[in-house]
Design an enzyme around this catalytic site. Sequence first.
Site, PDB file in Angstrom:
ATOM      1  N   SER A 140      42.928  32.779  28.759  1.00  0.00           N
ATOM      2  CA  SER A 140      41.969  33.868  28.730  1.00  0.00           C
ATOM      3  C   SER A 140      41.106  33.788  27.473  1.00  0.00           C
ATOM      4  O   SER A 140      40.415  32.793  27.262  1.00  0.00           O
ATOM      5  CB  SER A 140      42.705  35.213  28.847  1.00  0.00           C
ATOM      6  OG  SER A 140      41.814  36.257  29.150  1.00  0.00           O
ATOM      7  N   ASP A 233      40.347  36.361  40.352  1.00  0.00           N
ATOM      8  CA  ASP A 233      40.131  36.625  38.939  1.00  0.00           C
ATOM      9  C   ASP A 233      38.644  36.811  38.689  1.00  0.00           C
ATOM     10  O   ASP A 233      37.836  35.973  39.117  1.00  0.00           O
ATOM     11  CB  ASP A 233      40.665  35.441  38.122  1.00  0.00           C
ATOM     12  CG  ASP A 233      40.504  35.591  36.623  1.00  0.00           C
ATOM     13  OD1 ASP A 233      39.939  36.593  36.160  1.00  0.00           O
ATOM     14  OD2 ASP A 233      40.946  34.682  35.900  1.00  0.00           O
ATOM     15  N   HIS A 263      44.405  36.994  37.401  1.00  0.00           N
ATOM     16  CA  HIS A 263      44.276  36.640  35.994  1.00  0.00           C
ATOM     17  C   HIS A 263      45.543  37.041  35.241  1.00  0.00           C
ATOM     18  O   HIS A 263      46.018  38.166  35.348  1.00  0.00           O
ATOM     19  CB  HIS A 263      43.073  37.371  35.393  1.00  0.00           C
ATOM     20  CG  HIS A 263      42.772  36.984  33.981  1.00  0.00           C
ATOM     21  ND1 HIS A 263      41.874  35.997  33.672  1.00  0.00           N
ATOM     22  CD2 HIS A 263      43.230  37.453  32.797  1.00  0.00           C
ATOM     23  CE1 HIS A 263      41.792  35.874  32.355  1.00  0.00           C
ATOM     24  NE2 HIS A 263      42.613  36.748  31.796  1.00  0.00           N
TER      25      HIS A 263
END
Length: 291
Positions: A140, A233, A263
């Site tokens: 991320s 995501d 995600h």
Amino acid sequence: MTTDPLSPAARALCDAMSAGFPRPEDGAAALRVAARAHLGELPPGSADTEANGVPVRVYEGEGELVLVLAHGGGWVLCDLDTHDRLCRALGAATGATVVSVDYRRAPEHRFPAAGDDVYTALEWAAAKYPGRPLVVAGDSAGGNLAAATALRARDHGGPPLAGQLLLYPVLDHRLDGVSAEAYAEGFFHTTAHMRWYWEQYLGPDGDPVAASPGLADDVSGLPPALVVLADCDPLRDEGLAYARRLSASGVVARVQLHPGVFHGFLGGLGLLPEADDALAGAAAWLSGLTG
């Protein structure tokens, strides 16, 4: 009736993770508490130290590979403890030494502080483990920092890199892909959260383009990349776009797109078959860099 794109196991985990998770307007303190909930006691087998002034946690492995990892959390949340399990899993699966970086977080420390810390840790690792293959990694926001570190190393004569492992990375501040709209809500990580994270990271004066590796003018000459993505995501499309740019620029780039997950799904190691498969795929790719 609309079919849920998440697998049943992923839906159950997604809903459990989403339950009670604060909205952006609740602020950084509340989000940080939620990110550390249910951590439990961490097992031994790591060493906390400093990398030229930057706190790091080192998991010594028996193999040659050295993995410098930046944790996710929108540059605001998470820390060494929240990503301890992922670091251990990567080390166990590859034999790599993992250097987990406790970079400065926003909004107290905005762009480019986090990236400066990760780059400092990379230089430290290169000096501590001379001659060993180095990989930058992150999930991320950590994927953003890993990608930015690879660019910085290329441009400033930094340590040579064997690869970059980007786990559902943040790459483009514009959030204008189809996935940012299609999965804006209901899949744990929301587009609203991501926009808020960008605001915390950049502040009123930050340069969003400079902070977006996906918008770099030139992505040629970078190390091989593995881009691991979740299909459900908001960030999926910017990850795909970056992988395409890398490939078009002559960089060896591989995508592992995992359907039916959201995600942050690697947080489900041991619970989600897709998470275990993703870790195995990443480990195989990492091992192939030194084979």
